[in-house]
Design an enzyme around this catalytic site. Sequence first.
Site, PDB file in Angstrom:
ATOM      1  N   ARG A 143      74.736 -57.385  64.546  1.00 42.09           N
ATOM      2  CA  ARG A 143      73.829 -56.304  64.172  1.00 42.09           C
ATOM      3  C   ARG A 143      72.496 -56.470  64.897  1.00 42.09           C
ATOM      4  O   ARG A 143      71.995 -57.594  65.062  1.00 42.09           O
ATOM      5  CB  ARG A 143      73.599 -56.328  62.659  1.00 42.09           C
ATOM      6  CG  ARG A 143      72.744 -55.181  62.109  1.00 42.09           C
ATOM      7  CD  ARG A 143      73.414 -53.858  62.260  1.00 42.09           C
ATOM      8  NE  ARG A 143      72.825 -52.819  61.380  1.00 42.09           N
ATOM      9  CZ  ARG A 143      73.058 -51.527  61.513  1.00 42.09           C
ATOM     10  NH1 ARG A 143      73.852 -51.099  62.488  1.00 42.09           N
ATOM     11  NH2 ARG A 143      72.522 -50.649  60.685  1.00 42.09           N
ATOM     12  N   THR A 202      79.281 -43.906  66.213  1.00 45.68           N
ATOM     13  CA  THR A 202      79.922 -45.213  66.035  1.00 45.68           C
ATOM     14  C   THR A 202      81.376 -45.113  66.454  1.00 45.68           C
ATOM     15  O   THR A 202      81.925 -44.027  66.579  1.00 45.68           O
ATOM     16  CB  THR A 202      79.804 -45.656  64.554  1.00 45.68           C
ATOM     17  OG1 THR A 202      78.422 -45.666  64.179  1.00 45.68           O
ATOM     18  CG2 THR A 202      80.386 -47.025  64.299  1.00 45.68           C
ATOM     19  N   GLN A 249      69.145 -47.994  66.413  1.00 43.66           N
ATOM     20  CA  GLN A 249      69.667 -48.600  65.190  1.00 43.66           C
ATOM     21  C   GLN A 249      68.643 -48.732  64.079  1.00 43.66           C
ATOM     22  O   GLN A 249      68.989 -48.742  62.891  1.00 43.66           O
ATOM     23  CB  GLN A 249      70.228 -49.979  65.527  1.00 43.66           C
ATOM     24  CG  GLN A 249      71.326 -50.445  64.614  1.00 43.66           C
ATOM     25  CD  GLN A 249      72.566 -49.603  64.747  1.00 43.66           C
ATOM     26  OE1 GLN A 249      72.872 -48.822  63.868  1.00 43.66           O
ATOM     27  NE2 GLN A 249      73.266 -49.726  65.859  1.00 43.66           N
ATOM     28  N   ASP A 281      68.421 -46.761  60.864  1.00 48.30           N
ATOM     29  CA  ASP A 281      69.254 -47.087  59.712  1.00 48.30           C
ATOM     30  C   ASP A 281      68.439 -47.695  58.573  1.00 48.30           C
ATOM     31  O   ASP A 281      68.963 -47.923  57.488  1.00 48.30           O
ATOM     32  CB  ASP A 281      70.370 -48.063  60.115  1.00 48.30           C
ATOM     33  CG  ASP A 281      71.731 -47.400  60.168  1.00 48.30           C
ATOM     34  OD1 ASP A 281      71.827 -46.201  59.878  1.00 48.30           O
ATOM     35  OD2 ASP A 281      72.718 -48.089  60.498  1.00 48.30           O
ATOM     36  N   SER A 313      73.810 -51.512  57.263  1.00 48.17           N
ATOM     37  CA  SER A 313      74.888 -50.776  57.924  1.00 48.17           C
ATOM     38  C   SER A 313      75.912 -50.364  56.879  1.00 48.17           C
ATOM     39  O   SER A 313      75.941 -50.885  55.762  1.00 48.17           O
ATOM     40  CB  SER A 313      75.552 -51.665  58.978  1.00 48.17           C
ATOM     41  OG  SER A 313      76.748 -51.084  59.458  1.00 48.17           O
ATOM     42  N   SER A 314      76.766 -49.403  57.261  1.00 49.45           N
ATOM     43  CA  SER A 314      77.919 -49.041  56.432  1.00 49.45           C
ATOM     44  C   SER A 314      79.230 -49.421  57.108  1.00 49.45           C
ATOM     45  O   SER A 314      80.297 -49.103  56.593  1.00 49.45           O
ATOM     46  CB  SER A 314      77.912 -47.530  56.157  1.00 49.45           C
ATOM     47  OG  SER A 314      76.756 -47.150  55.469  1.00 49.45           O
ATOM     48  N   GLY A 350      78.834 -43.224  59.965  1.00 51.16           N
ATOM     49  CA  GLY A 350      77.640 -43.416  59.155  1.00 51.16           C
ATOM     50  C   GLY A 350      78.000 -43.930  57.776  1.00 51.16           C
ATOM     51  O   GLY A 350      78.961 -44.688  57.604  1.00 51.16           O
TER      52      GLY A 350
END
Length: 586
Positions: free
Chosen positions: A116, A403, A440, A443, A468-469, A491
């Site tokens: 990440r 994504t 990013q 987010d 994040s998901s 998302g």
Amino acid sequence: MRQILISGLALVLAACASAPAGLQGPTQNKANQAAHTPEAKPAGVWQHGGMIAAANPLAVEAGLEVLRAGGSAVDAAIAVQTALGLVEPQSSGIGGGAFMLHYDAQTGDVTAYDGREVAPAGATDRLFLDEAGAPLPFWTAVKSGRSQGVPGAIAMLHLAWQEHGKLPWGRSFQPAIKLASDGFKISPRLNTVATQLKRFTEPSPDVVAYLMDASGNPLPAGTLLKNQPYADTLNAIATQGPKAFYEGPIARDIVARSGQAPMPGTLSLADLKAYKPAKLEPICRSYRERKVCGMGPPSSGGIGVMATLGILENFDMAATGPQSALGWHRFIEAQRLAYVDRDTYVADDRYVAVPIAGLLDATYLKSRAALISDTSTMAKVEPGEPPGAVKRGRDATGNVFGTSHFVIVDNRGNVVSMTTTVESLFGSQRMVRGFFLNNQLTDFSFANVDAKGEPIANAPAAGKKPRSSMAPTIVFDKDGHFELAVGSPGGNAIIAYVTKAMIGMLDWNLSPQEAVALPNIIARTSPVALDRSRASPELIQGLEALGQKFRDGGGAEGSGLHVIRLTPQGLVGGADPRREGVARQP
């Protein structure tokens, strides 16, 4: 998309410690890391060959080439990712980040790799607030220099390769290098996404220069597109290692582009050089005799999927089936409960205490399931009070859809389930040396406190990772053997997509392809987002009779699920018909 215990299985996670509200620096919250070692069993003599399921046939072929050369699942993941960054740049790339779940068929170990992005040292909790303290407009924030986090995909892949690679590091880059130099034909989806971008915002000069014609129209599908700067970038990383990306000319160009107007960011060479990927224990729980493993913080995906499953485990989902309004009603209500807890409590657990054990506690989830009625919908959904939770403000994080997800099984039985992203469409729309930089950091919650002044868990901070998901997932059967791997882009809707596919396969006995093609119904907000084109009128009417209210869109069409499942007949793949993916064997 980043699990649940049935009766008789012990919970091995330690209780979470509380952290002071507004904590500014990272604190190693080890109580939140899963101490559970998955009881996965080695596959023995693997006789099923390999398979790759990914979002573009060219990326799949790049990975298959590496598998045919004797590469491992991780070697192939490098090939798939670098090819996706070329042929699907709207979704992922080396300028972004990723989460990988890896299963080692020889040892039975499951490892979570965290690539990440992180916020620069100069970031503050006012990152996306204007001078008056109001949140910036979404697209203003996306295309600003403030949205870039330090890219993590390359560093994460290198760490995984050091532990599981079979081929030389540079070998897996060769398919994408050749594809970039020789050129590839623009796919219908890439053309469509470039067209859609113009409906949301004015494309950046970088996007226009790369993907538009002289009249400003997206290049047609079938146009041969070459990207020699990207080939040169990959060649440098292939021959010199990750240092070529995080230090030197490439790093200087990343920092320079992020520091340009509008709204220059604070990303520095020191930020890039300091980046380190993380190797984590996965979060694993049981679901109806199977073991489900996924990502923990800074991803909320694994927690969201497992919480939804844990609530649904209190119902006989197998008795309903994919055409049953009751089954989908339960799924919607379980989502609503899981999402509100996820929104409230989950963030980077180095900065805030995340009550993982409490959120996934079987007794707590049973109490949440008791709120669901089979005859009506809940009028209002409030966060619960899971054991170990600290009071948090209501979340103010948005949702974006740039994504990709892929699954790889190699000919030794090793498995990679990897979700990768540049965040929004073409990330921040800022291009460096043939690849797009991420956005990013959008987010994060744009607000740092809620209307009541309570601190928001996912507020920005220096060195923090945005929530994040992403939910790369691997499932093991009742005997501990690998059964399937799944994941999706989308998302925060990733949680709904992945859970839907798992219910379809594990409860409704659907094939991987049938499961990923099911209607998408996302219940983070009300009205619920519905993929109306794939839901029968009878199903919709039945749900509306139970009080469900729907809106079209809202990401309901945006999944990109990919699955590989081991069956008695061998490996069976599934690729989401909403995108261009395929599942193929070497």
